[in-house]
Design a protein around this motif. Structure first.
Motif, PDB file in Angstrom:
ATOM      1  N   ILE A  51       0.835  -1.206   0.000  1.00 13.55           N
ATOM      2  CA  ILE A  51       0.000   0.000   0.000  1.00 13.55           C
ATOM      3  C   ILE A  51       0.866   1.252   0.000  1.00 13.55           C
ATOM      4  N   GLU A  52       1.828   1.296   0.873  1.00 21.32           N
ATOM      5  CA  GLU A  52       2.658   2.497   1.007  1.00 21.32           C
ATOM      6  C   GLU A  52       3.658   2.643  -0.131  1.00 21.32           C
ATOM      7  N   SER A  60      -0.314   4.618   6.005  1.00 17.76           N
ATOM      8  CA  SER A  60      -1.509   3.773   5.974  1.00 17.76           C
ATOM      9  C   SER A  60      -1.923   3.347   7.370  1.00 17.76           C
ATOM     10  N   CYS A  75      -5.958   2.744   6.876  1.00 16.40           N
ATOM     11  CA  CYS A  75      -6.607   3.177   5.645  1.00 16.40           C
ATOM     12  C   CYS A  75      -7.709   2.195   5.245  1.00 16.40           C
TER      13      CYS A  75
END
Length: 202
Positions: A51-52, A60, A75
């Protein structure tokens, strides 16, 4: 930012992140589903990395150890992952909650009591079908494991039977050789007797 509501409970937000502790309470507060255990999961750590990195979300996860915003904040993607980690039913409830949050309410549309009951009944039936589907998958998995066990047992029995057949064939060879040697010995004895008879002096 619109409010995320799950099972009539509002989920708090902080810097566009959602409270994992609120989600834990809504899901039933089971000890095995504590946010800390979810965050320690290797799959969760791998998801945070993706995600990051790929999605470009700088933060996140936020962990607050004190104050009014104490707890773990994550998130939307991690909210989905957390719900899936808990159960398929809760995962479906979270999906619907996000859909409802993103869909603007219809203006001037009001359901009658009968229509509202019908919609609620439909959702309940969908939840039951989802649970039944999961149960069917588990039963199928158990059946396939039993079939694999039976197949292994049958293969072992086949090997034992082949070994037993091999032993029997060896025993039959021994018996046949004994009969052959016995016949040869009898034939040899008969020849000697005939020779002695012919050499006798009459």
């Amino acid at each position: 930012m619109a409010t995320l509501t799950i099972l009539s409970k509002d989920i708090r937000t902080l810097d566009d992140l959602f409270s994992l502790n609120d989600l834990h309470k809504v899901s039933g507060s089971a000890p095995k589903h504590q946010p800390a255990l979810f965050m320690q999961n290797q799959q969760t750590k791998a998801l945070i990395y993706e995600i990051e990195g790929d999605l470009g979300i700088p933060r996140s996860v936020i962990a607050q150890r004190g104050g009014a915003n104490r707890g773990t904040w994550v998130c939307k993607e991690l909210v989905y992952s957390y719900a899936m980690w808990i159960s398929p039913k809760f995962h479906l409830q979270v999906i619907r909650a996000f859909d409802a949050m993103m869909t603007p309410p219809l203006q001037g549309v009001t359901l009658s009591e009968k229509q509202a009951r019908f919609v609620q009944c439909t959702f309940n039936q969908m939840d039951k079908l989802q649970a039944r589907y999961q149960l069917t998958r588990q039963q199928h998995r158990a059946m396939m494991e039993q079939v694999a066990t039976m197949r292994t047992f049958c293969d072992k029995m086949e090997q034992n039977l082949k070994h037993f057949q091999s032993q029997l064939d060896g025993d039959f060879d021994v018996v046949n050789h004994i009969h052959l040697y016995k016949g040869m010995a009898l034939d040899y004895q008969g020849v000697r007797e005939l020779k002695d008879f012919m050499e006798r002096d009459f």
